[in-house]
Design an enzyme around this catalytic site. Structure first.
Site, PDB file in Angstrom:
ATOM      1  N   THR A  64     -51.624 -17.508  15.001  1.00 23.75           N
ATOM      2  CA  THR A  64     -51.533 -16.141  15.677  1.00 23.75           C
ATOM      3  C   THR A  64     -50.389 -15.285  15.002  1.00 23.75           C
ATOM      4  O   THR A  64     -50.425 -14.123  15.663  1.00 23.75           O
ATOM      5  CB  THR A  64     -51.612 -16.007  17.267  1.00 23.75           C
ATOM      6  OG1 THR A  64     -50.443 -16.859  17.575  1.00 23.75           O
ATOM      7  CG2 THR A  64     -52.889 -16.663  17.858  1.00 23.75           C
ATOM      8  N   GLY A  65     -49.391 -15.791  14.710  1.00 23.51           N
ATOM      9  CA  GLY A  65     -48.108 -14.989  14.084  1.00 23.51           C
ATOM     10  C   GLY A  65     -48.635 -14.201  12.806  1.00 23.51           C
ATOM     11  O   GLY A  65     -49.849 -14.338  12.313  1.00 23.51           O
ATOM     12  N   MET A  66     -47.589 -13.591  12.083  1.00 27.35           N
ATOM     13  CA  MET A  66     -48.045 -12.929  10.897  1.00 27.35           C
ATOM     14  C   MET A  66     -48.123 -13.863   9.694  1.00 27.35           C
ATOM     15  O   MET A  66     -49.292 -13.386   9.215  1.00 27.35           O
ATOM     16  CB  MET A  66     -46.601 -11.911  10.797  1.00 27.35           C
ATOM     17  CG  MET A  66     -46.409 -10.864  11.414  1.00 27.35           C
ATOM     18  SD  MET A  66     -45.266  -9.715  10.957  1.00 27.35           S
ATOM     19  CE  MET A  66     -45.698  -8.806   9.674  1.00 27.35           C
TER      20      MET A  66
ATOM     21  N   CYS B 141     -39.048 -17.513   1.781  1.00 27.37           N
ATOM     22  CA  CYS B 141     -39.807 -16.285   1.150  1.00 27.37           C
ATOM     23  C   CYS B 141     -38.986 -15.899  -0.037  1.00 27.37           C
ATOM     24  O   CYS B 141     -39.503 -15.453  -1.173  1.00 27.37           O
ATOM     25  CB  CYS B 141     -40.293 -15.276   1.923  1.00 27.37           C
ATOM     26  SG  CYS B 141     -39.097 -14.813   3.031  1.00 27.37           S
TER      27      CYS B 141
ATOM     28  N   GLN C 268     -34.882  -6.731   1.424  1.00 27.14           N
ATOM     29  CA  GLN C 268     -35.885  -7.505   2.230  1.00 27.14           C
ATOM     30  C   GLN C 268     -36.501  -6.775   3.158  1.00 27.14           C
ATOM     31  O   GLN C 268     -35.846  -6.105   3.927  1.00 27.14           O
ATOM     32  CB  GLN C 268     -35.279  -8.924   2.701  1.00 27.14           C
ATOM     33  CG  GLN C 268     -34.705  -9.630   1.611  1.00 27.14           C
ATOM     34  CD  GLN C 268     -33.978 -10.822   2.073  1.00 27.14           C
ATOM     35  OE1 GLN C 268     -33.096 -11.549   1.453  1.00 27.14           O
ATOM     36  NE2 GLN C 268     -34.790 -11.621   3.068  1.00 27.14           N
TER      37      GLN C 268
ATOM     38  N   SER D 286     -41.172  -6.992   7.320  1.00 27.90           N
ATOM     39  CA  SER D 286     -41.691  -8.145   7.935  1.00 27.90           C
ATOM     40  C   SER D 286     -41.282  -9.501   7.704  1.00 27.90           C
ATOM     41  O   SER D 286     -41.653 -10.525   8.350  1.00 27.90           O
ATOM     42  CB  SER D 286     -43.149  -8.062   7.286  1.00 27.90           C
ATOM     43  OG  SER D 286     -42.749  -8.128   5.796  1.00 27.90           O
TER      44      SER D 286
ATOM     45  N   GLU E 147     -29.556 -16.214   4.838  1.00 29.81           N
ATOM     46  CA  GLU E 147     -30.414 -15.998   3.691  1.00 29.81           C
ATOM     47  C   GLU E 147     -29.396 -16.235   2.534  1.00 29.81           C
ATOM     48  O   GLU E 147     -30.037 -16.583   1.344  1.00 29.81           O
ATOM     49  CB  GLU E 147     -30.756 -14.287   3.603  1.00 29.81           C
ATOM     50  CG  GLU E 147     -31.886 -14.298   4.410  1.00 29.81           C
ATOM     51  CD  GLU E 147     -33.421 -14.858   3.951  1.00 29.81           C
ATOM     52  OE1 GLU E 147     -33.708 -14.494   2.827  1.00 29.81           O
ATOM     53  OE2 GLU E 147     -33.834 -15.586   4.539  1.00 29.81           O
TER      54      GLU E 147
ATOM     55  N   LYS F 108     -29.468 -19.844   1.721  1.00 25.05           N
ATOM     56  CA  LYS F 108     -30.611 -20.448   1.203  1.00 25.05           C
ATOM     57  C   LYS F 108     -31.158 -20.283  -0.128  1.00 25.05           C
ATOM     58  O   LYS F 108     -31.809 -21.032  -0.732  1.00 25.05           O
ATOM     59  CB  LYS F 108     -31.871 -19.959   2.164  1.00 25.05           C
ATOM     60  CG  LYS F 108     -31.557 -20.115   3.738  1.00 25.05           C
ATOM     61  CD  LYS F 108     -32.909 -20.034   4.364  1.00 25.05           C
ATOM     62  CE  LYS F 108     -32.700 -20.179   5.979  1.00 25.05           C
ATOM     63  NZ  LYS F 108     -33.791 -19.690   6.771  1.00 25.05           N
TER      64      LYS F 108
ATOM     65  N   HIS G  93     -40.081  -8.128  -0.734  1.00 23.40           N
ATOM     66  CA  HIS G  93     -38.783  -8.597  -0.975  1.00 23.40           C
ATOM     67  C   HIS G  93     -38.442  -8.404  -2.470  1.00 23.40           C
ATOM     68  O   HIS G  93     -39.017  -8.575  -3.412  1.00 23.40           O
ATOM     69  CB  HIS G  93     -38.464  -9.965  -0.820  1.00 23.40           C
ATOM     70  CG  HIS G  93     -38.609 -10.163   0.702  1.00 23.40           C
ATOM     71  ND1 HIS G  93     -38.671  -9.421   1.747  1.00 23.40           N
ATOM     72  CD2 HIS G  93     -38.215 -11.423   1.309  1.00 23.40           C
ATOM     73  CE1 HIS G  93     -38.651  -9.965   2.979  1.00 23.40           C
ATOM     74  NE2 HIS G  93     -38.373 -11.170   2.865  1.00 23.40           N
TER      75      HIS G  93
ATOM     76  N   ASN H  30     -43.590 -10.893   0.244  1.00 21.18           N
ATOM     77  CA  ASN H  30     -42.947 -12.007   1.056  1.00 21.18           C
ATOM     78  C   ASN H  30     -43.882 -12.623   2.054  1.00 21.18           C
ATOM     79  O   ASN H  30     -43.709 -13.915   2.601  1.00 21.18           O
ATOM     80  CB  ASN H  30     -41.816 -11.558   1.854  1.00 21.18           C
ATOM     81  CG  ASN H  30     -42.287 -10.307   2.744  1.00 21.18           C
ATOM     82  OD1 ASN H  30     -42.524  -8.939   2.145  1.00 21.18           O
ATOM     83  ND2 ASN H  30     -42.141 -10.541   4.029  1.00 21.18           N
TER      84      ASN H  30
END
Length: 348
Positions: A12-14, A150, A176, A179, A202, A205, A242, A326
């Site tokens: 149910t998430g984006m 992402c 970025q 969303s 970020e 990563k 992004h 993204n």
């Protein structure tokens, strides 16, 4: 071709909604189960979801009942796809894998584990061979595959075909989209007319995960590429997309026109095998001085292509501007394409 039956955690998430949308028209992957928070168990998907993806909830998913994340609710599927929040993913996914279930996950736990492949399909599909080592060394009954952050997924793509020039170091500034912080991640008041010059985690990563993806599989381990990178990550008031401004410094001079040819001709196994979610042209090289732009370019090849523009020689470096979706290339689409490669190579 027999259909692959999959269940989806975090449906149910984006990112979960984006996967539901992409899977609704897939030729051989069938979404048969959806999972969400405990309070939604038993509800129909259309009752449980606050749909923000746009359009209508796909017909195939509307009446699916929400199930738990427990292994017994996923024993009758071929693969579990995970769009779980990072803070929930580790324990749930590990439990599933230990019970014999194959999990392809978009969440961050285990990304840097030496025996878990971190896959950006065009960049390092060969790393799936690490699954053989994973099974031998871990004793897990199932398999665990991870997708990258992402931004790392987007930025690593144009770096891949340029490694042959002996990259020395790079400077990256990312812009970025909101969303990337999730639907409720940033308030209207904090981002409108604003740029936030820091995103937690970020800046570490991007070089770390890219170094693993761009590494070489030697025997039963990955020899990482040491990416010397200065990274600044910012959040900008853009809905999706992004962007990165990248300066690449090589040991010897590299011509920008050669770089453009390398990028535009880049293809890999997903293109060679004509996989359904693979973009025909994974890297689009744009010539206009004002491209790429999220509003114009982010949806290229259904969001799976990377757009690169302003490729020039500048101050001893190659400068380029890189853009990707993204939510698709960086999350939902890359997960589905990874599963397609796994099926193509016989891992599922």
């Amino acid at each position: 071709m027999d259909k692959l039956r999959v269940s989806l955690l975090g449906a149910t998430g984006m990112v979960g909604q984006k996967m539901v949308r992409l899977l609704s028209s897939h030729p051989y992957i069938e979404l048969t189960k959806v999972s969400a928070s405990p309070g939604k168990i038993g509800k129909r998907y259309i009752e449980a979801v606050r749909w923000v993806e746009g359009g209508e909830v796909p017909e195939q998913a509307r009446d699916l009942r929400i199930v738990s994340t427990e292994p017994e609710d996923h024993k009758d599927v071929d693969v579990v796809l995970s769009a779980l929040p990072n803070e929930m993913a580790e324990g749930i996914e590990l439990k599933l894998v230990r019970e014999g279930i194959t999990v392809v996950s978009n969440a961050s736990p285990f990304r840097m584990d030496p025996e878990v492949p971190l896959i950006n399909p065009e960049v390092n599909w060969e790393h799936l061979r690490l699954l053989e080592t994973q099974r031998q060394k871990r004793g897990w009954k199932g398999l665990l595959v991870k997708n990258p952050n992402c931004t790392a997924a987007i930025m690593s793509m144009p770096i891949k075909p340029l490694l042959k020039y002996r990259l020395n170091h790079m400077i990256i500034t990312t812009l970025q989209a909101v969303s990337g912080a999730g639907y409720n991640g940033l308030s209207f008041m904090s981002i409108t007319n604003n740029v936030i010059p820091f995103i937690k985690g970020e800046e570490e990563k991007i070089p770390k995960e890219s170094g693993k993806m761009l590494g070489t599989l030697v025997n039963d381990s990955i020899r990482h590429v040491e990416l010397k990178a200065l990274v600044t990550s910012t959040r900008v008031p853009v809905k999706v997309g992004h962007m990165g401004v990248i300066y690449l410094f090589f040991d010897s001079p590299v011509n920008a026109e050669e770089v453009k040819r390398d990028l535009s001709s880049f293809k890999s196994l997903p293109q060679e095998r004509n996989l359904p979610t693979a973009p025909k042209t994974p890297i689009r090289v744009l010539e206009g001085e004002d491209r790429p732009q999220p509003e114009i370019d982010v949806g290229a090849e259904k969001g799976m292509a990377i757009s690169v523009g302003r490729v020039k020689n500048e101050n001893g470096a190659i400068r380029m501007v890189v853009l990707g979706d993204n939510l698709v290339r960086g999350a939902a689409g890359i997960t589905i394409l990874t599963l397609e490669v796994m099926k193509e190579l016989g891992y599922v």
